[in-house]
Design an enzyme around this catalytic site. Structure first.
Site, PDB file in Angstrom:
ATOM      1  CD  GLU A 325      -6.330 -11.361  -0.740  1.00 40.95           C
ATOM      2  OE1 GLU A 325      -7.421 -11.096  -0.210  1.00 40.95           O
ATOM      3  OE2 GLU A 325      -5.999 -12.520  -1.046  1.00 40.95           O
ATOM      4  CB  CYS A 326       0.173 -11.923   0.525  1.00 39.95           C
ATOM      5  SG  CYS A 326       1.573 -12.544   1.505  1.00 39.95           S
ATOM      6  N   GLY A 327       1.588 -11.596  -1.868  1.00 39.65           N
ATOM      7  CA  GLY A 327       2.478 -11.568  -3.020  1.00 39.65           C
ATOM      8  C   GLY A 327       2.017 -10.605  -4.086  1.00 39.65           C
ATOM      9  CB  SER A 423      -3.097  -5.188   2.963  1.00 42.52           C
ATOM     10  OG  SER A 423      -3.954  -6.311   3.102  1.00 42.52           O
TER      11      SER A 423
END
Length: 435
Positions: A325-327, A423
């Site tokens: 997720e993200c990072g 994502s």
């Protein structure tokens, strides 16, 4: 069932510092407490945990199902704990669709509101401000105020006289103190784990609260307030696997406690590891979760973490489900470009290059639907907050179709290649009615 919502007219009023001081002061007094944070914030809960010694759960009235909110609150109440929830933003501020404010949470759970008011540049007008907030919604009870950043005895007297005119109880007074300031960076406060003097700061905040607030009236207004009914039918977000290795350090700190607890309640085992310490996911893990955080601040260290890289590649080769997720998503990519323009090779498990060289803010709640059932099978609620730009994407399947809070399409987002996916969306809960 007892609880309080610590709110404010706007961000920057000092409610986090007041909440930390209150949590520690109550703990020292022997009160069993359960900290909570309204909204999708990852950073404040770590401060709450440090102040209270207890895990802080998020209570997000936009993204979480009402049954989940009630069940989590009821779980604390069943243990005899006082639920102390810090609001986000201003009391009535919400998502773009007008829903999900801290006031909505207070109304749902029956939480009395204690309003923290920044009085540094106010005197008699404080009565108009507080009176307006108290009367704005009939389903929200403002039971008292804590006057923050008060300059002098005379200033305090003026403020008290003004509030006496609207019969609003003053539950505490906090004087201006330059030492009661928490450093910030682009996603909010500098993380609790990076604050070198955090314990001293919390102790200082507790002393200020003990000296300026009468805790007995605060505890009295919290008594028998919560409306929360536990439900055994609240299905959690489906776990990624049976044994899930979760990355956890200051580069991967943005995981929600309610999600990890939900996975455990569903029978999954959680094992933590630190990529920054060059650790590997458990060799018997059938799933690996890389949550968000600040990998851009540690990109060089992550690029040099050869043991971590080898462990991740081995997990991939044995077919473990890998999700970022993200990072964590950026670390799964081919490369990450930092703010100075330096290119750092990442894990190369997804065809993705991201950059912080030119920052652009992406912020907001998201409704997401899996493109297929390869990783997730139910529509979910999520939040996006980052400053990274996508430089390039290679051949891979998309993971989600996304909408913003107003229902506008954001297209298909995220990437999936084999048993690896990710994502920029931070998953929060199953969409109401989709379980």
């Amino acid at each position: 069932m007892n609880g309080l919502l610590i709110a404010a007219p706007s961000s920057g009023s000092g409610k986090t510092t007041v909440t930390l001081g209150l949590l520690r002061a109550l703990k020292k007094r022997g009160v069993a407490i359960a900290p909570g944070k309204a909204g999708p914030d990852y950073i404040d809960p770590a401060f709450h945990a440090a102040a209270s010694g207890e895990t802080c759960l998020n209570f997000d009235p936009w993204a979480m199902r009402n049954d989940l909110l009630r069940t989590n609150a009821a779980g604390h109440a069943a243990q005899g704990r006082l639920l102390v929830v810090e609001a986000m933003m201003g009391l009535f501020d919400s998502a773009a669709d007008g829903k999900g404010s801290a006031a909505d949470l207070a109304a749902l759970l029956g939480l009395p509101v204690v309003l923290v008011v920044d009085c540094a540049k106010a005197s008699h007008s404080v009565a108009a401000l507080v009176g307006g907030f108290a009367k704005f919604r009939t389903d929200t009870r403002v039971v008292g105020v804590i006057l923050n950043r008060v300059g002098s005895d005379r200033h305090e007297t003026t403020l008290r006289q003004a509030l006496a005119g609207i019969a609003m109880p003053v539950l505490g007074v906090v004087r201006s103190d330059p030492n009661l300031h928490l450093p910030e960076r682009h996603l909010g406060l500098v993380q609790a784990g990076e604050h070198g003097q955090l314990e001293a700061f919390i102790e200082r905040a507790a002393v200020v609260i003990e000296q300026g607030c009468d805790l007995d009236p605060l505890l009295q207004v919290a008594e028998a307030s919560l409306r929360a009914e536990p439900s055994s039918a609240v299905a959690p977000l489906p776990p990624l696997g049976q044994k899930i290795a979760v990355a956890s350090d200051i580069a991967f700190a943005f995981s929600y406690a309610h999600i990890l607890r939900g996975w455990q309640a569903a029978g999954a085992e959680i094992a933590f590891f630190s990529p920054l310490a060059d650790e590997v996911p458990a060799p018997d893990a059938d799933a690996v979760y890389l949550p968000g955080g600040y990998p851009e601040l540690h990109a060089g260290t992550l690029a040099a973490a050869a043991t971590f890289r080898t462990g991740m590649l081995e997990a991939h080769m044995r077919g473990a489900t890998i999700f970022g997720e993200c990072g964590g998503y950026m670390v799964l990519g081919d490369a990450l470009i930092d703010a100075e323009g330096a290119v750092h090779p990442m894990l190369g498990l997804l065809p993705l290059v991201t950059s912080y060289a030119t920052r652009k803010r992406h912020l907001g709640y998201r409704r997401i639907t899996p493109v297929d059932a390869s990783f997730f099978s139910t529509p979910m609620m999520a939040h996006e907050f980052h400053y990274a730009s996508i430089v390039s994407e290679g051949a891979a399947d998309r993971l989600f179709s996304a909408q913003d809070a107003l229902g506008a399409s954001l297209g298909d987002v995220g990437l999936r290649r084999g048993n690896v996916a990710g994502s920029f969306m931070h998953l929060i809960d199953i969409r109401d009615g989709a379980a």
